[in-house]
Design an enzyme around this catalytic site. Structure first.
Site, PDB file in Angstrom:
ATOM      1  N   SER A 239       1.046 -42.127 -41.599  1.00 60.10           N
ATOM      2  CA  SER A 239       2.041 -42.602 -42.550  1.00 60.10           C
ATOM      3  C   SER A 239       2.340 -44.175 -42.142  1.00 60.10           C
ATOM      4  CB  SER A 239       3.387 -41.927 -42.381  1.00 60.10           C
ATOM      5  OG  SER A 239       3.548 -40.816 -43.219  1.00 60.10           O
TER       6      SER A 239
ATOM      7  N   LYS B 141       1.690 -46.601 -44.569  1.00 60.48           N
ATOM      8  CA  LYS B 141       2.364 -46.849 -45.897  1.00 60.48           C
ATOM      9  C   LYS B 141       3.137 -48.146 -45.872  1.00 60.48           C
ATOM     10  CE  LYS B 141       3.653 -41.670 -46.042  1.00 60.48           C
ATOM     11  NZ  LYS B 141       4.572 -40.774 -45.848  1.00 60.48           N
TER      12      LYS B 141
ATOM     13  N   TYR C 293      -5.356 -42.223 -50.773  1.00 59.65           N
ATOM     14  CA  TYR C 293      -4.234 -42.173 -49.631  1.00 59.65           C
ATOM     15  C   TYR C 293      -4.782 -41.431 -48.599  1.00 59.65           C
ATOM     16  CZ  TYR C 293      -0.066 -40.361 -47.808  1.00 59.65           C
ATOM     17  OH  TYR C 293       1.195 -39.705 -46.997  1.00 59.65           O
TER      18      TYR C 293
ATOM     19  N   TYR D 284      11.252 -41.256 -40.967  1.00 58.14           N
ATOM     20  CA  TYR D 284      11.774 -40.000 -41.646  1.00 58.14           C
ATOM     21  C   TYR D 284      13.191 -39.696 -41.604  1.00 58.14           C
ATOM     22  CZ  TYR D 284       6.635 -39.476 -40.117  1.00 58.14           C
ATOM     23  OH  TYR D 284       5.352 -39.697 -40.113  1.00 58.14           O
TER      24      TYR D 284
ATOM     25  N   VAL E 254       2.321 -39.061 -37.879  1.00 57.78           N
ATOM     26  CA  VAL E 254       2.249 -37.866 -37.231  1.00 57.78           C
ATOM     27  C   VAL E 254       1.236 -37.878 -36.264  1.00 57.78           C
ATOM     28  CG1 VAL E 254       3.350 -36.279 -39.166  1.00 57.78           C
ATOM     29  CG2 VAL E 254       0.714 -36.958 -39.175  1.00 57.78           C
TER      30      VAL E 254
END
Ligand code: GLU
Length: 345
Positions: free
Chosen positions: A82, A85, A208, A260, A278
């Protein structure tokens, strides 16, 4: 001095890091103080991630002058997940601009899990922000390129420029996630149904998924973070990767949504924009000072590296990085100002 898009002269005030030796010592201390903590569990919803050595732990600080300080496993590669991103978001902002990206993707916290379908439904199909999967998939869809292959190359090249070296995909991680990412495919289909993705949604998810499987080290993350701390200039290669305005916008989104559902706690404890993944990485940015990269695979229930958070919290305090912290005004801080000079408290 340059004018910004509102016609205002831009000024920035960020302060400085302590001296080289102090940073070196604190990076070693951050590692030593956090390595005994064994709380948390490695991610297993992407099957291959469960096979990692949970004891791995690396800490790295890259300063905006290009100095790099490392401790532990700072050169061990892991999948960026992540954390990608944030950097893909910066690349898309650079191409499409502040307003369009804000309208298309959004900047508010969902209050729900990173892969929530409900969050999309609750918000009339709007993806909400680029750090949750819906917003991240919608952001990847906005990358320049006439085909998924071209978009993928733009992602890989862009993230490599942030890192200052060519990044490669971990094909095993990619295959493991591609075989098990039904939920992300569902999210992309849902976004398509709301008219939020105009391309083939499954092709976008594939780009992605590759983006998430790019291999980085804690050192790479520190340099990528330092680029966002340095007005978009990679302090090691000297390349301008994105503009200072894009850095500012990206850091704002990271501050509110990067960790998160624990983003509020993170900001409260650490006081800096960050983004976790993660596989156990976290990148943190001290604007005008540098980037912190940490890696340790055991995660808290929200998906953030436990040791990584501890090490970053220590560095934020020891290096004076918390952007909300201030000290009482003293006469020396007035030097150079015209009014009230010499006034003391
Ligand atoms: N590739 C992962 C996913 O989309 C990234 C998750 C994460 O790091 O939060 O589920």
């Amino acid at each position: 001095m340059e004018l910004d898009s509102h016609g205002v002269e831009q000024r920035v005030a960020t302060g400085a890091l302590p001296g080289w030796e102090a940073v070196e010592e604190h990076v070693a201390a951050a590692h030593a103080r956090s390595r005994t903590h064994t709380d948390g569990a490695v991610a297993d919803y992407i099957p291959i991630l469960a096979e990692v050595d949970p004891e791995l732990f690396g800490v790295c600080v890259a300063e905006v002058d290009g100095e790099v300080h490392e401790a532990g496993d700072a050169d061990v590669p892991f999948s960026i997940q992540s954390i990608s991103k944030a950097f893909v978001y910066a690349l898309v902002c650079e191409q499409l601009g502040h307003d369009l990206v804000r309208e298309r993707i959004g900047v508010n916290n969902t209050g729900l899990a990173f892969n929530s379908v409900v969050a999309i439904e609750l918000n009339d199909g709007h993806p909400m922000n680029p750090m949750v999967n819906a917003g991240a998939i919608a952001t990847t869809a906005l990358m320049p390129g006439d085909s998924p292959e071209e978009q993928w190359e733009a992602v890989r090249n862009g993230l490599s420029r942030f890192a200052g070296r060519a990044l490669d995909v971990d094909q095993v991680v990619y295959a493991s996630e591609a075989a098990t990412n039904q939920r992300n495919r569902a999210i992309a289909r849902l976004l398509e149904s709301y008219g939020r993705i105009e391309l083939d949604p499954l092709a976008v998810v594939d780009v992605y998924t590759r983006q998430c499987a790019l291999l980085v080290t804690a050192r790479d993350l520190a340099i990528m973070g330092a680029t966002l701390a340095d007005g978009g200039v990679n302090p090691v290669t000297g390349e301008q990767v994105v503009s200072p305005e894009v850095c500012r916008d990206t850091l704002a989104v990271m501050a509110s949504t990067g960790l998160y559902e624990r983003s509020g706690e993170w900001l409260f404890e650490i006081g800096l924009p960050g983004k976790s993944g993660v596989a156990g990485g976290i990148v943190t940015i001290a604007p005008g000072k540098g980037g912190i990269g940490v890696f340790s695979p055991r995660l808290d229930p929200a998906g953030n590296s436990v040791r990584g958070q501890r090490a970053t919290a220590y560095l934020s305090r020891a290096l004076g990085l918390n952007i909300f912290a201030s000290a009482e005004h003293t006469v020396s801080s007035r030097i150079g100002r015209n009014r009230n000079q010499g006034e003391t408290r």
